[in-house]
Design a protein around this motif. Structure first.
Motif, PDB file in Angstrom:
ATOM      1  N   TRP A  46      -2.672  -5.803   8.976  1.00 15.68           N
ATOM      2  CA  TRP A  46      -2.405  -4.730   9.927  1.00 15.68           C
ATOM      3  C   TRP A  46      -2.217  -3.371   9.264  1.00 15.68           C
ATOM      4  CZ3 TRP A  46      -3.180  -5.945  14.846  1.00 15.68           C
ATOM      5  CH2 TRP A  46      -3.033  -7.284  15.238  1.00 15.68           C
ATOM      6  N   SER A  47      -2.361  -3.290   7.957  1.00 17.03           N
ATOM      7  CA  SER A  47      -2.052  -2.045   7.251  1.00 17.03           C
ATOM      8  C   SER A  47      -2.855  -0.856   7.775  1.00 17.03           C
ATOM      9  CB  SER A  47      -2.287  -2.210   5.749  1.00 17.03           C
ATOM     10  OG  SER A  47      -1.292  -3.031   5.179  1.00 17.03           O
ATOM     11  N   GLN A  48      -4.159  -1.044   7.998  1.00 17.44           N
ATOM     12  CA  GLN A  48      -4.986   0.076   8.454  1.00 17.44           C
ATOM     13  C   GLN A  48      -4.584   0.535   9.850  1.00 17.44           C
ATOM     14  OE1 GLN A  48      -9.383  -0.223   7.352  1.00 17.44           O
ATOM     15  NE2 GLN A  48      -8.739  -2.342   7.047  1.00 17.44           N
ATOM     16  N   LEU A  49      -4.352  -0.410  10.747  1.00 18.76           N
ATOM     17  CA  LEU A  49      -3.983  -0.033  12.110  1.00 18.76           C
ATOM     18  C   LEU A  49      -2.592   0.587  12.141  1.00 18.76           C
ATOM     19  CD1 LEU A  49      -4.918  -0.004  15.039  1.00 18.76           C
ATOM     20  CD2 LEU A  49      -3.775  -2.217  15.349  1.00 18.76           C
ATOM     21  N   MET A  50      -1.673   0.070  11.338  1.00 21.06           N
ATOM     22  CA  MET A  50      -0.334   0.654  11.282  1.00 21.06           C
ATOM     23  C   MET A  50      -0.407   2.125  10.873  1.00 21.06           C
ATOM     24  SD  MET A  50       1.911  -2.411   9.544  1.00 21.06           S
ATOM     25  CE  MET A  50       3.363  -1.384   9.345  1.00 21.06           C
ATOM     26  N   ALA A 106       0.827  -1.199   0.000  1.00 28.83           N
ATOM     27  CA  ALA A 106       0.000   0.000   0.000  1.00 28.83           C
ATOM     28  C   ALA A 106       0.865   1.255   0.000  1.00 28.83           C
ATOM     29  CB  ALA A 106      -0.916  -0.004   1.220  1.00 28.83           C
ATOM     30  N   ALA A 107       0.267   2.365  -0.365  1.00 31.36           N
ATOM     31  CA  ALA A 107       0.981   3.641  -0.383  1.00 31.36           C
ATOM     32  C   ALA A 107       1.552   3.935   0.994  1.00 31.36           C
ATOM     33  CB  ALA A 107       0.032   4.758  -0.809  1.00 31.36           C
ATOM     34  N   GLY A 108       2.815   4.300   1.025  1.00 25.77           N
ATOM     35  CA  GLY A 108       3.472   4.608   2.283  1.00 25.77           C
ATOM     36  C   GLY A 108       4.114   3.430   2.970  1.00 25.77           C
ATOM     37  N   GLU A 109       3.882   2.220   2.441  1.00 25.35           N
ATOM     38  CA  GLU A 109       4.452   1.023   3.050  1.00 25.35           C
ATOM     39  C   GLU A 109       5.724   0.584   2.331  1.00 25.35           C
ATOM     40  OE1 GLU A 109       0.478  -1.242   4.816  1.00 25.35           O
ATOM     41  OE2 GLU A 109       1.460  -2.031   3.018  1.00 25.35           O
TER      42      GLU A 109
END
Length: 339
Positions: free
Chosen positions: A67-71, A24-27
Motif C-alpha cells: 500500500w506504500s504508493q497509494l498511501m 520507504a522514505a517518509g514511512e
C-alpha cells in the motif's frame, strides 16, 4: 500429528530475528502488542493535522508495503496506516495459530479498538478485502468508508489460474511445495508472482523488482512463512463454504458504509465477472472497472485508485439530502499509463 498436517511453528518468543524490513522514505514502522497477537503497523505522517484516519489491509502473501504508493498518493486527504496481518510482513504468527478470515478480522478489530482511531476509511485487497468486509459487517462503528480492490469473496467457478492458491490450503501441500520448489531462486518466484498479479508486469520498475526480491528472501528465511501462507489460503477456502449470516456475501449485504469496488479486467485470481454481483450486494456501492489492471490495482495504477477514492470521499462527505452514492460505473474506466 499426522504426516498431512503442517509443521508446528516455534512460539513468537523463540523465533529467530529476521533481517530488517524495508521502510520507504517518509514511512514509519512500529510494533503493536495486543491480546494474542503482535502487529506491525506502517504509517505516513499526514500532510496536515486533523485528517480522518485510514487503515489498509493487504492480501495473501502480501504485506503493508503493498500500500506504500497509494498511501503516499492519499496523504493529503487521510491519515493512513497499513497493517501486516499476523504471520505476514513483519508481524509474527498469532498465538492461537488462527489464520482464518475471522481470525484476521479479529486482529484488525483489536487493533482499531486499542488505537481508538475508528471509524476509519478501510481498504482491503484480495484476502484483505474479505477481512475488511467482515470487519465492516460486524463492527460498522469502526468503518467510515470501505474500499475493496479485487476482494476475495466466494465464487462459484474459481478461475483456473487461481486453482494453485486454493490447492495451497490443502493439508500437506505446503510441505510438498517447499520440497519441490526448493531450488527456485527468489527472482524466479517474484517473476511468477508478478505475472500472476499484474495485468502488465512490465509496469514494475527494476528498483521495485529488486525490493520485492529482497523482501521475499527475508521472508523465506522465516520458519513460519509457508505455514502462514497455507493456513491463510485454507482460511479463504473455508470462508467460501460458510453459509447463513456468517457467509461473506450475506455479510456484504449488511455493510452500511459507502463502498468503492475495484476490479481488474486482467485479474487472474478474482473473476472480473464478480464485479456486478459485488455492486449489487454492497448496498451503497460504486464500481470502478479497470480493464487493463490485474489483481493489485493499487500497486499497478495507484493514481487511478486514488482518484476513485477521492470521489468516494467527496460523495460520502456530502450533507444529508445530497445525491445518493448508489451504484456507479456502468462502463469500464481505463486508466492511462503511469497513473
Amino acid at each position: 500429528m499426522s504426516s498431512t498436517e503442517l509443521p508446528s511453528v516455534p512460539p513468537t518468543s523463540v523465533l529467530p530475528e529476521a533481517a530488517a524490513v524495508r521502510v520507504a522514505a517518509g514511512e514509519r514502522l512500529r510494533s503493536v502488542g495486543l491480546p494474542g497477537v503482535t502487529l506491525s503497523v506502517r504509517s505516513r505522517p499526514p500532510a496536515r493535522e486533523g485528517l480522518p484516519p485510514a487503515l489498509y489491509i493487504h492480501g495473501l502473501g502480501g504485506s503493508s508495503q503493498n500500500w506504500s504508493q497509494l498511501m503516499e498518493q492519499l496523504e493529503d486527504v487521510v491519515d493512513g496506516e497499513a497493517v501486516d496481518l499476523p504471520g505476514f510482513g513483519d508481524s509474527p504468527p498469532p498465538d492461537d495459530g488462527d489464520y482464518s478470515v475471522t481470525g484476521h478480522a479479529r486482529a484488525v478489530i483489536r487493533y482499531l479498538d486499542a488505537a481508538g482511531r475508528g471509524p476509519v476509511h478501510l481498504f482491503g485487497n484480495s484476502l484483505g478485502g474479505a477481512v475488511a468486509t467482515r470487519v465492516a459487517a460486524v463492527r460498522p462503528d469502526l468503518v467510515r468508508t470501505l474500499t475493496l480492490v479485487s476482494p476475495a469473496l466466494p465464487e462459484l467457478r474459481v478461475q483456473r489460474t487461481a486453482v494453485p492458491t486454493v490447492i495451497l490450503g490443502v493439508p500437506g501441500v505446503a510441505g510438498l511445495l517447499t520440497r519441490t520448489t526448493g531450488k527456485w531462486t527468489a527472482e524466479q518466484r517474484v517473476r511468477g508472482v508478478l505475472a500472476l498479479c499484474y495485468g502488465d508486469p512490465g509496469r514494475v520498475t527494476p528498483e521495485a523488482f529488486e525490493h520485492a526480491v529482497e523482501e521475499l528472501e527475508r521472508r523465506l528465511r522465516l520458519p513460519y512463512f509457508w505455514d502462514a501462507m497455507a493456513r491463510s489460503a485454507r482460511g479463504i477456502v473455508n470462508a467460501y463454504t460458510l453459509g447463513g449470516q456468517h457467509g461473506l456475501w450475506r455479510q456484504a449485504e449488511r455493510v452500511l458504509a459507502p463502498t468503492l469496488l475495484i476490479y481488474g479486467g486482467r485479474d487472474q485470481l478474482v473473476g472480473y465477472r464478480m464485479a456486478r454481483k459485488a455492486a449489487r450486494s454492497f448496498r451503497y456501492s460504486r464500481l470502478l472497472s479497470m480493464p487493463d489492471a490485474g489483481h493489485v490495482a493499487m500497486m499497478e495504477y495507484p493514481g487511478a485508485v486514488a482518484r476513485a477514492f477521492r470521489e468516494l470521499l467527496a460523495s460520502a462527505d456530502r450533507p444529508a439530502g445530497g445525491p445518493a452514492s448508489g451504484i456507479v460505473g456502468g462502463g469500464p474506466v481505463a486508466p492511462g499509463a503511469g497513473s
